[in-house]
Motif scaffolding. Structure first.
Motif, mmCIF file in Angstrom:
data_model
loop_
_atom_site.group_PDB
_atom_site.id
_atom_site.type_symbol
_atom_site.label_atom_id
_atom_site.label_comp_id
_atom_site.label_asym_id
_atom_site.label_seq_id
_atom_site.Cartn_x
_atom_site.Cartn_y
_atom_site.Cartn_z
ATOM 1 N N CYS A 26 0.823 -1.217 0.000
ATOM 2 C CA CYS A 26 0.000 0.000 0.000
ATOM 3 C C CYS A 26 0.855 1.264 0.000
ATOM 4 O O CYS A 26 0.494 2.262 -0.643
ATOM 5 C CB CYS A 26 -0.939 -0.007 1.197
ATOM 6 S SG CYS A 26 -2.196 -1.303 1.140
ATOM 7 N N SER A 29 2.076 1.789 -3.478
ATOM 8 C CA SER A 29 0.962 2.241 -4.304
ATOM 9 C C SER A 29 0.688 3.727 -4.094
ATOM 10 O O SER A 29 0.500 4.483 -5.052
ATOM 11 C CB SER A 29 -0.291 1.421 -3.980
ATOM 12 O OG SER A 29 -1.413 1.931 -4.672
ATOM 13 N N GLU A 30 0.679 4.152 -2.819
ATOM 14 C CA GLU A 30 0.433 5.562 -2.514
ATOM 15 C C GLU A 30 1.563 6.452 -3.028
ATOM 16 O O GLU A 30 1.331 7.534 -3.571
ATOM 17 C CB GLU A 30 0.274 5.753 -1.005
ATOM 18 C CG GLU A 30 -1.140 5.536 -0.512
ATOM 19 C CD GLU A 30 -1.349 6.098 0.874
ATOM 20 O OE1 GLU A 30 -2.141 7.058 1.024
ATOM 21 O OE2 GLU A 30 -0.728 5.568 1.817
ATOM 22 N N LYS A 35 -2.778 2.790 -8.279
ATOM 23 C CA LYS A 35 -3.649 1.882 -7.532
ATOM 24 C C LYS A 35 -3.524 0.440 -8.020
ATOM 25 O O LYS A 35 -3.830 -0.505 -7.285
ATOM 26 C CB LYS A 35 -5.108 2.333 -7.650
ATOM 27 C CG LYS A 35 -5.523 3.353 -6.609
ATOM 28 C CD LYS A 35 -7.035 3.495 -6.569
ATOM 29 C CE LYS A 35 -7.455 4.369 -5.379
ATOM 30 N NZ LYS A 35 -8.932 4.453 -5.265
ATOM 31 N N VAL A 38 -1.923 -2.429 -5.996
ATOM 32 C CA VAL A 38 -2.612 -3.136 -4.913
ATOM 33 C C VAL A 38 -3.332 -4.363 -5.466
ATOM 34 O O VAL A 38 -4.241 -4.245 -6.289
ATOM 35 C CB VAL A 38 -3.618 -2.209 -4.198
ATOM 36 C CG1 VAL A 38 -4.390 -2.997 -3.146
ATOM 37 C CG2 VAL A 38 -2.893 -1.038 -3.548
ATOM 38 N N TYR A 245 -8.783 7.016 6.147
ATOM 39 C CA TYR A 245 -8.323 7.684 4.925
ATOM 40 C C TYR A 245 -9.190 8.880 4.543
ATOM 41 O O TYR A 245 -8.680 9.969 4.251
ATOM 42 C CB TYR A 245 -8.277 6.677 3.777
ATOM 43 C CG TYR A 245 -7.722 7.234 2.492
ATOM 44 C CD1 TYR A 245 -6.382 7.589 2.380
ATOM 45 C CD2 TYR A 245 -8.553 7.412 1.386
ATOM 46 C CE1 TYR A 245 -5.871 8.103 1.198
ATOM 47 C CE2 TYR A 245 -8.050 7.925 0.201
ATOM 48 C CZ TYR A 245 -6.711 8.266 0.113
ATOM 49 O OH TYR A 245 -6.219 8.778 -1.062
ATOM 50 N N TRP A 253 -2.184 3.038 4.073
ATOM 51 C CA TRP A 253 -1.567 1.808 4.583
ATOM 52 C C TRP A 253 -1.963 1.550 6.034
ATOM 53 O O TRP A 253 -1.990 0.384 6.473
ATOM 54 C CB TRP A 253 -0.047 1.851 4.445
ATOM 55 C CG TRP A 253 0.668 2.924 5.207
ATOM 56 C CD1 TRP A 253 1.077 4.133 4.755
ATOM 57 C CD2 TRP A 253 1.087 2.862 6.588
ATOM 58 N NE1 TRP A 253 1.713 4.853 5.742
ATOM 59 C CE2 TRP A 253 1.740 4.085 6.873
ATOM 60 C CE3 TRP A 253 0.971 1.902 7.596
ATOM 61 C CZ2 TRP A 253 2.275 4.365 8.135
ATOM 62 C CZ3 TRP A 253 1.501 2.187 8.850
ATOM 63 C CH2 TRP A 253 2.145 3.394 9.108
ATOM 64 N N ALA A 256 -5.215 -0.297 5.768
ATOM 65 C CA ALA A 256 -4.991 -1.681 5.334
ATOM 66 C C ALA A 256 -4.443 -2.533 6.475
ATOM 67 O O ALA A 256 -4.900 -3.663 6.706
ATOM 68 C CB ALA A 256 -4.025 -1.697 4.152
ATOM 69 N N LEU A 282 -9.524 -6.012 1.975
ATOM 70 C CA LEU A 282 -8.594 -5.072 1.331
ATOM 71 C C LEU A 282 -9.149 -4.462 0.040
ATOM 72 O O LEU A 282 -8.708 -3.394 -0.370
ATOM 73 C CB LEU A 282 -7.271 -5.770 0.996
ATOM 74 C CG LEU A 282 -6.218 -5.903 2.093
ATOM 75 C CD1 LEU A 282 -4.919 -6.434 1.505
ATOM 76 C CD2 LEU A 282 -5.968 -4.584 2.801
ATOM 77 N N ILE A 285 -9.937 -0.637 -0.914
ATOM 78 C CA ILE A 285 -8.854 0.310 -1.171
ATOM 79 C C ILE A 285 -8.821 0.750 -2.633
ATOM 80 O O ILE A 285 -8.463 1.887 -2.942
ATOM 81 C CB ILE A 285 -7.494 -0.313 -0.771
ATOM 82 C CG1 ILE A 285 -7.424 -0.462 0.754
ATOM 83 C CG2 ILE A 285 -6.323 0.533 -1.262
ATOM 84 C CD1 ILE A 285 -6.184 -1.191 1.219
#
Length: 333
Positions: A26, A29-30, A35, A38, A245, A253, A256, A282, A285
């Motif tokens: 995560c 990914s961020e 995305k 993930v 979030y 994260w 997650a 998950l 997300i």
């Protein structure tokens, strides 16, 4: 194999490693803004390979990397190169991955999710198959280290004597099971796509359904518990994501990590593990915000449909005689 997915014992010392892997996925990914990096089934695979006492999907470490990687590439190429109707693409991906698993002798059913996810999410980035390849590679390598650490050199193969006639009958049963699986998934997919309730066929639900329908499996005696886990996992994932979030604006994260940690706590208190639920928790997300609160309700509907199909078609419980479920449960226990 199926019994292992509901394995009671967990190797608790390896739980932090599974959570950390999810968190790292995560964070990357961020940081990259991609995305597609993930892959929710990473949580299920990590739990199945590292945490459960007996591996949920076989002991062949190589398959933990190979099967999902090939499947992810298959689903991605179908989405990118053959953008026909989603129904046709899902059918093609499902058939191809089942054939791939059969050909190489793999039991890693989350590969189905790896192929269907890019179709539902309209994935167009090569980051997706690359991420699946690298992350499952980490899981396979980690499982090898764990096996060495625990001196577990068991091979997921065995020899047995079987007469030709029995082998023919077994092949017929497998072919019939394959046809029923395909028909079931396509029927639920048609409903989901017609009403635009795509998460009724959330890929981890398809994985759960395939595991439940295994001919020698006994998981259907835990149908109520599995239904509860899948629904709770969906709501938990959405709630943690929204609070951390969207409301607090903390990194994704954290959401997650908390989702997986809470689910593992539930596994511990229930003394029952079901890795596909980790992928369900998950998945929020990577879904759009406008679909966030409908997601758990669609998982509720999809879980109910798949579980009922399993009970009344695959396990052949008498229709409308729900009292028989208790009798079957007692027999299985």
């Amino acid at each position: 194999m199926n019994e292992n997915i509901g394995e009671i014992k967990m190797k608790k010392k390896f739980i932090p490693f599974a959570i950390v892997l999810v968190i790292i996925m995560c964070i990357i990914s961020e940081y990259t803004g991609e995305k597609e990096i993930v892959f929710p089934e990473i949580a299920a695979l990590a739990i199945g390979a590292w945490v459960i006492e007996k591996s949920a999907w076989g002991n062949n470490n190589f398959y933990f990397w190979l099967s999902p990687t090939i499947a992810a590439l298959t689903g991605f190429l179908i989405t990118k190169c053959f953008p026909y109707s989603p129904f046709l693409m899902i059918a093609t991906a499902f058939i191809l991955v089942l054939l791939q698993l059969k050909i190489i002798g793999s039991e890693v059913s989350p590969s189905l999710s790896a192929a269907i996810l890019p179709i539902l999410m309209h994935t167009q980035s090569w980051y997706y198959p690359l991420s699946v390849c690298l992350l499952t590679g980490v899981i396979a390598f980690g499982k090898k280290i764990i096996d060495i650490y625990e001196k577990d050199y068991t091979v997921d193969r065995y020899s047995k004597i079987i007469n030709p006639q029995k082998e023919i009958n077994l092949s017929k049963e497998k072919l019939l099971n394959f046809v029923k699986l395909l028909a079931s998934v396509l029927m639920v997919s048609a409903i989901a796509l017609y009403f635009h309730w795509n998460y009724i066929i959330a890929p981890p639900l398809i994985v759960a359904f395939v595991e439940l329908t295994k001919q020698n499996g006994k998981l259907y005696s835990k149908t109520k518990l599995i239904f509860m886990l899948l629904v709770v996992a969906a709501f938990s994932g959405v709630i943690w994501l929204y609070l951390i979030y969207y409301l607090l604006h903390w990194p994704i994260w954290i959401s997650a990590g908390m989702s997986i940690f809470c689910l593992l706590l539930i596994f511990h208190f229930l003394q029952f593990t079901f890795p596909p639920a980790a992928a369900i928790t998950l998945l929020p997300i990577i879904i759009p915000l406008e679909n966030l609160w409908t997601y758990p309700w669609q998982v509720f509907i999809g879980s109910a449909i798949f579980l009922l199909i399993n009970l009344f078609w695959f396990k052949k419980l008498p229709l409308f005689k729900f009292s028989h479920i208790k009798q079957f449960n007692r027999k299985m226990e």
